[in-house]
Design a protein around this motif. Sequence first.
Motif, PDB file in Angstrom:
ATOM      1  N   GLU A 188       0.856  -1.189   0.000  1.00 55.69           N
ATOM      2  CA  GLU A 188       0.000   0.000   0.000  1.00 55.69           C
ATOM      3  C   GLU A 188       0.895   1.244   0.000  1.00 55.69           C
ATOM      4  O   GLU A 188       0.990   1.958   0.998  1.00 55.69           O
ATOM      5  N   PRO A 189       1.586   1.489  -1.119  1.00 56.91           N
ATOM      6  CA  PRO A 189       2.568   2.584  -1.163  1.00 56.91           C
ATOM      7  C   PRO A 189       1.948   3.928  -0.775  1.00 56.91           C
ATOM      8  O   PRO A 189       0.808   4.227  -1.104  1.00 56.91           O
ATOM      9  N   GLY A 190       2.726   4.718  -0.045  1.00 57.28           N
ATOM     10  CA  GLY A 190       2.292   6.055   0.326  1.00 57.28           C
ATOM     11  C   GLY A 190       1.552   6.146   1.639  1.00 57.28           C
ATOM     12  O   GLY A 190       1.368   7.234   2.174  1.00 57.28           O
ATOM     13  N   VAL A 191       1.144   4.997   2.195  1.00 60.92           N
ATOM     14  CA  VAL A 191       0.407   5.030   3.450  1.00 60.92           C
ATOM     15  C   VAL A 191       1.346   5.413   4.591  1.00 60.92           C
ATOM     16  O   VAL A 191       2.543   5.110   4.567  1.00 60.92           O
ATOM     17  N   ASP A 192       0.820   6.122   5.598  1.00 63.39           N
ATOM     18  CA  ASP A 192       1.589   6.405   6.800  1.00 63.39           C
ATOM     19  C   ASP A 192       1.758   5.101   7.573  1.00 63.39           C
ATOM     20  O   ASP A 192       0.775   4.461   7.960  1.00 63.39           O
ATOM     21  N   ALA A 193       3.007   4.697   7.787  1.00 61.10           N
ATOM     22  CA  ALA A 193       3.279   3.367   8.323  1.00 61.10           C
ATOM     23  C   ALA A 193       2.671   3.145   9.705  1.00 61.10           C
ATOM     24  O   ALA A 193       2.052   2.109   9.970  1.00 61.10           O
ATOM     25  N   TRP A 194       2.848   4.107  10.620  1.00 61.76           N
ATOM     26  CA  TRP A 194       2.352   3.907  11.974  1.00 61.76           C
ATOM     27  C   TRP A 194       0.830   3.973  12.012  1.00 61.76           C
ATOM     28  O   TRP A 194       0.187   3.174  12.721  1.00 61.76           O
ATOM     29  N   ALA A 195       0.243   4.859  11.236  1.00 60.36           N
ATOM     30  CA  ALA A 195      -1.216   4.928  11.179  1.00 60.36           C
ATOM     31  C   ALA A 195      -1.785   3.625  10.616  1.00 60.36           C
ATOM     32  O   ALA A 195      -2.811   3.118  11.102  1.00 60.36           O
ATOM     33  N   GLN A 198      -1.552   0.860  13.306  1.00 59.13           N
ATOM     34  CA  GLN A 198      -2.595   1.013  14.322  1.00 59.13           C
ATOM     35  C   GLN A 198      -3.970   0.611  13.778  1.00 59.13           C
ATOM     36  O   GLN A 198      -4.767  -0.014  14.479  1.00 59.13           O
ATOM     37  N   ARG A 199      -4.218   0.956  12.523  1.00 59.11           N
ATOM     38  CA  ARG A 199      -5.489   0.548  11.924  1.00 59.11           C
ATOM     39  C   ARG A 199      -5.564  -0.970  11.818  1.00 59.11           C
ATOM     40  O   ARG A 199      -6.601  -1.584  12.118  1.00 59.11           O
ATOM     41  N   TYR A 200      -4.468  -1.597  11.402  1.00 57.62           N
ATOM     42  CA  TYR A 200      -4.407  -3.051  11.289  1.00 57.62           C
ATOM     43  C   TYR A 200      -4.688  -3.701  12.640  1.00 57.62           C
ATOM     44  O   TYR A 200      -5.426  -4.695  12.733  1.00 57.62           O
ATOM     45  N   ALA A 201      -4.100  -3.148  13.697  1.00 55.69           N
ATOM     46  CA  ALA A 201      -4.268  -3.725  15.026  1.00 55.69           C
ATOM     47  C   ALA A 201      -5.685  -3.580  15.553  1.00 55.69           C
ATOM     48  O   ALA A 201      -6.131  -4.409  16.360  1.00 55.69           O
ATOM     49  N   ASN A 202      -6.404  -2.570  15.097  1.00 51.08           N
ATOM     50  CA  ASN A 202      -7.706  -2.246  15.683  1.00 51.08           C
ATOM     51  C   ASN A 202      -8.900  -2.484  14.764  1.00 51.08           C
ATOM     52  O   ASN A 202     -10.037  -2.387  15.222  1.00 51.08           O
ATOM     53  N   ASP A 203      -8.661  -2.775  13.498  1.00 53.21           N
ATOM     54  CA  ASP A 203      -9.737  -2.944  12.526  1.00 53.21           C
ATOM     55  C   ASP A 203      -9.632  -4.332  11.901  1.00 53.21           C
ATOM     56  O   ASP A 203      -8.837  -4.546  10.978  1.00 53.21           O
ATOM     57  N   PRO A 204     -10.408  -5.307  12.371  1.00 52.02           N
ATOM     58  CA  PRO A 204     -10.313  -6.680  11.850  1.00 52.02           C
ATOM     59  C   PRO A 204     -10.530  -6.783  10.345  1.00 52.02           C
ATOM     60  O   PRO A 204      -9.877  -7.602   9.683  1.00 52.02           O
ATOM     61  N   LEU A 205     -11.418  -5.967   9.791  1.00 56.08           N
ATOM     62  CA  LEU A 205     -11.676  -6.038   8.358  1.00 56.08           C
ATOM     63  C   LEU A 205     -10.464  -5.568   7.556  1.00 56.08           C
ATOM     64  O   LEU A 205     -10.110  -6.160   6.529  1.00 56.08           O
ATOM     65  N   TYR A 206      -9.828  -4.510   8.023  1.00 48.00           N
ATOM     66  CA  TYR A 206      -8.610  -4.030   7.362  1.00 48.00           C
ATOM     67  C   TYR A 206      -7.505  -5.070   7.481  1.00 48.00           C
ATOM     68  O   TYR A 206      -6.747  -5.308   6.533  1.00 48.00           O
ATOM     69  N   ARG A 207      -7.430  -5.722   8.620  1.00 43.32           N
ATOM     70  CA  ARG A 207      -6.422  -6.751   8.842  1.00 43.32           C
ATOM     71  C   ARG A 207      -6.573  -7.883   7.826  1.00 43.32           C
ATOM     72  O   ARG A 207      -5.605  -8.327   7.215  1.00 43.32           O
ATOM     73  N   VAL A 208      -7.801  -8.328   7.638  1.00 41.84           N
ATOM     74  CA  VAL A 208      -8.068  -9.394   6.662  1.00 41.84           C
ATOM     75  C   VAL A 208      -7.707  -8.933   5.255  1.00 41.84           C
ATOM     76  O   VAL A 208      -7.114  -9.683   4.465  1.00 41.84           O
ATOM     77  N   ALA A 209      -8.044  -7.697   4.932  1.00 42.33           N
ATOM     78  CA  ALA A 209      -7.746  -7.171   3.596  1.00 42.33           C
ATOM     79  C   ALA A 209      -6.242  -7.132   3.338  1.00 42.33           C
ATOM     80  O   ALA A 209      -5.772  -7.519   2.261  1.00 42.33           O
ATOM     81  N   VAL A 210      -5.485  -6.682   4.320  1.00 47.13           N
ATOM     82  CA  VAL A 210      -4.028  -6.627   4.161  1.00 47.13           C
ATOM     83  C   VAL A 210      -3.451  -8.025   4.001  1.00 47.13           C
ATOM     84  O   VAL A 210      -2.589  -8.270   3.146  1.00 47.13           O
ATOM     85  N   GLN A 211      -3.931  -8.964   4.796  1.00 47.45           N
ATOM     86  CA  GLN A 211      -3.406 -10.324   4.749  1.00 47.45           C
ATOM     87  C   GLN A 211      -3.729 -11.029   3.434  1.00 47.45           C
ATOM     88  O   GLN A 211      -3.038 -11.988   3.066  1.00 47.45           O
ATOM     89  N   SER A 212      -4.738 -10.560   2.725  1.00 46.48           N
ATOM     90  CA  SER A 212      -5.152 -11.216   1.484  1.00 46.48           C
ATOM     91  C   SER A 212      -4.431 -10.684   0.250  1.00 46.48           C
ATOM     92  O   SER A 212      -4.614 -11.205  -0.847  1.00 46.48           O
ATOM     93  N   ARG A 213      -3.600  -9.680   0.407  1.00 45.39           N
ATOM     94  CA  ARG A 213      -2.934  -9.085  -0.756  1.00 45.39           C
ATOM     95  C   ARG A 213      -1.843  -9.999  -1.301  1.00 45.39           C
ATOM     96  O   ARG A 213      -1.189 -10.710  -0.552  1.00 45.39           O
ATOM     97  N   PRO A 214      -1.621  -9.959  -2.621  1.00 44.45           N
ATOM     98  CA  PRO A 214      -0.572 -10.796  -3.220  1.00 44.45           C
ATOM     99  C   PRO A 214       0.816 -10.284  -2.874  1.00 44.45           C
ATOM    100  O   PRO A 214       1.001  -9.127  -2.492  1.00 44.45           O
ATOM    101  N   ILE A 215       1.789 -11.156  -3.016  1.00 46.36           N
ATOM    102  CA  ILE A 215       3.173 -10.801  -2.743  1.00 46.36           C
ATOM    103  C   ILE A 215       3.684  -9.895  -3.861  1.00 46.36           C
ATOM    104  O   ILE A 215       3.601 -10.252  -5.037  1.00 46.36           O
ATOM    105  N   PRO A 216       4.205  -8.723  -3.552  1.00 46.19           N
ATOM    106  CA  PRO A 216       4.784  -7.854  -4.588  1.00 46.19           C
ATOM    107  C   PRO A 216       6.001  -8.514  -5.235  1.00 46.19           C
ATOM    108  O   PRO A 216       6.623  -9.416  -4.666  1.00 46.19           O
TER     109      PRO A 216
END
Length: 340
Positions: A188-195, A198-216
């Motif tokens: 997810e280029p350009g995203v603020d890393a710490w933000a 924190q979103r990943y840690a607190n948002d289960p839906l975002y966590r699932v979305a990140v985990q489902s992305r293909p390997i660059p």
Amino acid sequence: MAVAAALAVGLIVGLVVGWSGKAHAEACGPAPKAGVGSADEWLGRIHEEPDNISVLVDNGVGGVAERRGDEQQPIASAVKVVHLAAYARAVAAGTLDPQERVPVAEWERWYLPGTDGGAHEHARSRLPGDSVTIAEMVSAMIRESDNATPDYLRNRLGDQALIDAAAAGGWQGFVPPSLLGMMIRLSEPGVDAWAAAQRYANDPLYRVAVQSRPIPSFDAQLAWVETTHAASARQLTALHRSLATGAFGAGADIARAQLEWQEPPAGYAAIGFKGGSLVGVLTDAIYLRRTDGTVATAVLLNRRMPGETWLAAMKELREQELLFQAMVEPAALAQLTCAL
């Protein structure tokens, strides 16, 4: 599938006092053949890669070998020594209980599967159960090089605690990284890393979305590595040396207890280590405490390694043997100086 970019270096291996030493002569001769299969081959690599390999070895008794000691390079998991230092200060101050139990589910809110070379899974095999102590989490960060613990500690202690801990060890201007956010930024280029972390840690839906992305792609990962957290060999050396000597102040003994989990070579009081690796990056930071109170340190930062070379180096880790010998043998230190 989750992104898979990082392979953490959690063990120091190959510290064989009987190094072959073919090349360590009294005077500088031809550089050895470059490679990663032996300490001698690493001398050749170091000689051939002046722009990509930083080295700083201080044997603690007046001998120093240095090249590009102040240049910033990606350091991967070697940065975790700062998180360890902040943890140690908090424990020493009584603001953090190392025996506090943390649910594994809380720990794993900061974990992105497939991005740490299996470090977290190996740590969980050593630390089974539904909860772990904070001290055990920290041990996973140092021994197996778990990537979830650093962000847990940053969230728990705050950025200033990390900045202050680094400064206490002589590392000024430290900028706290997010290892989880760094991995998210790969896909997810350009995203603020710490933000993002924190979103990943607190948002289960975002966590699932990140985990489902293909390997660059490998090339994408190589470009991304250049944007990850960096430091100089001198900054890493300063913090390790301050912890080893006790100059760090309160908490130094707590940090040493984590770094010195491996048996030292015969005749030495202790060995401490934290390394790290990302695609094309290999980092080693080692200290050796002698029984007479002197401390030797060695840091090597290697970037932009070709893929096959990097994979072979990660398998062999023979540069650690070279660094160790340079800390303890004057002839080996002299030969390293020749290679620089």
